[in-house]
Design an enzyme around this catalytic site. Structure first.
Site, PDB file in Angstrom:
ATOM      1  N   THR A 127       0.872  -1.182   0.000  1.00  0.00           N
ATOM      2  CA  THR A 127       0.000   0.000   0.000  1.00  0.00           C
ATOM      3  C   THR A 127       0.898   1.218   0.000  1.00  0.00           C
ATOM      4  O   THR A 127       1.931   1.239   0.690  1.00  0.00           O
ATOM      5  CB  THR A 127      -0.949   0.095   1.224  1.00  0.00           C
ATOM      6  OG1 THR A 127      -1.417   1.453   1.339  1.00  0.00           O
ATOM      7  CG2 THR A 127      -0.281  -0.269   2.547  1.00  0.00           C
ATOM      8  N   ASP A 129       0.190   3.749   1.445  1.00  0.00           N
ATOM      9  CA  ASP A 129      -0.035   4.422   2.737  1.00  0.00           C
ATOM     10  C   ASP A 129       0.984   4.023   3.812  1.00  0.00           C
ATOM     11  O   ASP A 129       1.108   4.713   4.812  1.00  0.00           O
ATOM     12  CB  ASP A 129      -1.439   4.114   3.266  1.00  0.00           C
ATOM     13  CG  ASP A 129      -2.532   4.527   2.291  1.00  0.00           C
ATOM     14  OD1 ASP A 129      -2.263   5.385   1.435  1.00  0.00           O
ATOM     15  OD2 ASP A 129      -3.650   3.987   2.386  1.00  0.00           O
TER      16      ASP A 129
HETATM   17  O1  F6P Z   1      -4.989   3.056   0.236  1.00  0.00           O
HETATM   18  C1  F6P Z   1      -4.413   3.690  -0.858  1.00  0.00           C
HETATM   19  C2  F6P Z   1      -5.166   4.927  -1.214  1.00  0.00           C
HETATM   20  O2  F6P Z   1      -4.497   5.549  -2.299  1.00  0.00           O
HETATM   21  C3  F6P Z   1      -5.380   5.927  -0.079  1.00  0.00           C
HETATM   22  O3  F6P Z   1      -4.256   6.705   0.206  1.00  0.00           O
HETATM   23  C4  F6P Z   1      -6.549   6.724  -0.597  1.00  0.00           C
HETATM   24  O4  F6P Z   1      -7.298   7.305   0.437  1.00  0.00           O
HETATM   25  C5  F6P Z   1      -7.357   5.677  -1.325  1.00  0.00           C
HETATM   26  O5  F6P Z   1      -6.475   4.610  -1.635  1.00  0.00           O
HETATM   27  C6  F6P Z   1      -8.009   6.167  -2.585  1.00  0.00           C
HETATM   28  O6  F6P Z   1      -8.820   5.158  -3.069  1.00  0.00           O
HETATM   29  P1  F6P Z   1      -9.384   5.061  -4.548  1.00  0.00           P
HETATM   30  O7  F6P Z   1      -8.281   4.564  -5.429  1.00  0.00           O
HETATM   31  O8  F6P Z   1     -10.488   4.068  -4.431  1.00  0.00           O
HETATM   32  O9  F6P Z   1      -9.814   6.420  -4.955  1.00  0.00           O
END
Ligand code: F6P
Length: 343
Positions: A127, A129
């Site tokens: 991830t 994150d």
């Molecule tokens: O978990 C990874 C992430 O990029 C987060 O940082 C963010 O909040 C989320 O996914 C965004 O999700 P999506 O790709 O569904 O818009």
């Protein structure tokens, strides 16, 4: 029963380095004489039976390519009518003896539950994150950090030319790893993270202090999950929740910008968004992915299941998946204290 066939999937948000990890998994599996099956689009592929055999051709030319060639989704079989049974049926139909699941907390929480139903799983942490417990780094984080630092450097020069306060909003969900480390690397004048409440007066004081030193511009990095008080709600783009119960965060950068504009600063806000997840992985992410991918297959060989391969210092070790997902990993206080040195 000896392992013959391994199924691999990538779930949740994509992250640069996933293809490198898949490459290592396939290479090592073939070396050990296992057959490898690629499950498309995370858990969705196991529900739908969208699964294909992988060979050396499947992994050719993908080491440096971002994203995941297997596709991904935020599908949760436990939230779909009959989802878990379909997963179990397809595991049997495709004769998958075990699964290697590359994902974050959400994807691996499903692996953990399935392990309790007798499915043999090995987790690989990915991830951008970097919020998975038990590992120093997750696949994709270093690349996101490098993209974000580069963006801050670019905003630095334009902020200086125009004597502006630039606010940059970055991803990270409920943790501030990207904001904190990219903020430190890019020399931000304020780093706002979900772990610590922020104070607008404090930000204004710092901008004023800089002005006194002849610095007529400032850079503020704000994590999408940051909020001014513990009671304040996080700012969301949409109330819709995904199958793992997450709302879509976003918008705090604009709020910080508006507040600074109200007190008279010329400010602009930039939301980096999905650019942070795109493009080619850094060398660090590629090597991490290769090591974790190969180590995951070693765990299969040793028949150690419901475990996750993780990075501790410079070593790859393994821990129970349960331990990795029981709580998210927050930015540690030492980093926060270090950041205060530069304000
Ligand atoms: O978990 C990874 C992430 O990029 C987060 O940082 C963010 O909040 C989320 O996914 C965004 O999700 P999506 O790709 O569904 O818009």
């Amino acid at each position: 029963m000896a392992i013959k066939r391994i199924g691999i999937l990538t779930g949740g948000g994509d992250a640069p380095g996933l293809n490198a990890a898949i490459r290592a998994i396939v290479k090592k599996s073939l070396k050990y004489g296992y057959e490898v099956y690629g499950i498309k689009n995370g858990w969705l592929g196991l529900i739908e039976g969208d699964i294909e055999k992988l060979d050396l051709d499947s992994i050719s030319g993908i080491l440096h390519v971002g994203g995941t060639f297997l596709g991904t989704s935020r599908t949760n079989p436990y939230k779909k009518e009959g989802g878990v049974q379909k997963v179990l049926d397809n595991i049997e139909k495709f004769k998958l003896d075990c699964l290697i699941t590359l994902g974050g907390e959400d994807t691996n929480s499903v692996s953990n539950k399935l392990s309790k139903e007798g499915v043999k799983c090995v987790g690989v942490p990915k991830t951008i994150d970097n919020d998975i417990s038990g590992t120093d780094y997750t696949i994709g984080f270093d690349t996101a950090l490098s993209i974000t630092t580069d963006a801050i450097d670019k905003l630095h020069t334009t902020a200086a030319s125009h004597h502006r306060v630039m606010v940059v909003e970055v991803m990270g969900r409920n943790t501030g790893w990207i904001a904190m480390l990219a903020g430190l690397a890019g020399g931000a004048d304020a780093i706002l993270i979900p772990e610590v409440q922020f104070d607008f007066d404090d930000i204004i004081n710092r901008i004023e202090e800089r002005k006194k030193r002849g610095k007529n511009f400032s850079l503020i990095v704000v994590a999408e999950g940051a909020k001014p008080t513990p009671e304040a709600e996080q700012i969301i783009k949409s109330k819709e929740v995904d199958e793992f119960g997450h709302v879509m965060l976003g918008g705090i950068g604009q709020i910080v910008k508006n507040r600074l504009k109200e007190v008279g600063y010329e400010t602009r806000a930039v939301i980096l968004g999905h650019l942070q997840r795109g493009g080619k992985p850094t060398a660090f992410d590629r090597i991490l992915a290769l090591k974790l991918g190969a180590a995951a297959v070693d765990l299969v060989k040793e028949e150690k299941f419901n475990r996750m391969v993780v990075l501790r210092g410079t070593k790859i070790i393994d821990i129970p998946i349960e331990e990795a997902i029981k709580e998210i990993k927050y930015v540690d206080n030492d980093l926060y204290e270090l950041s205060k040195l530069f304000y």
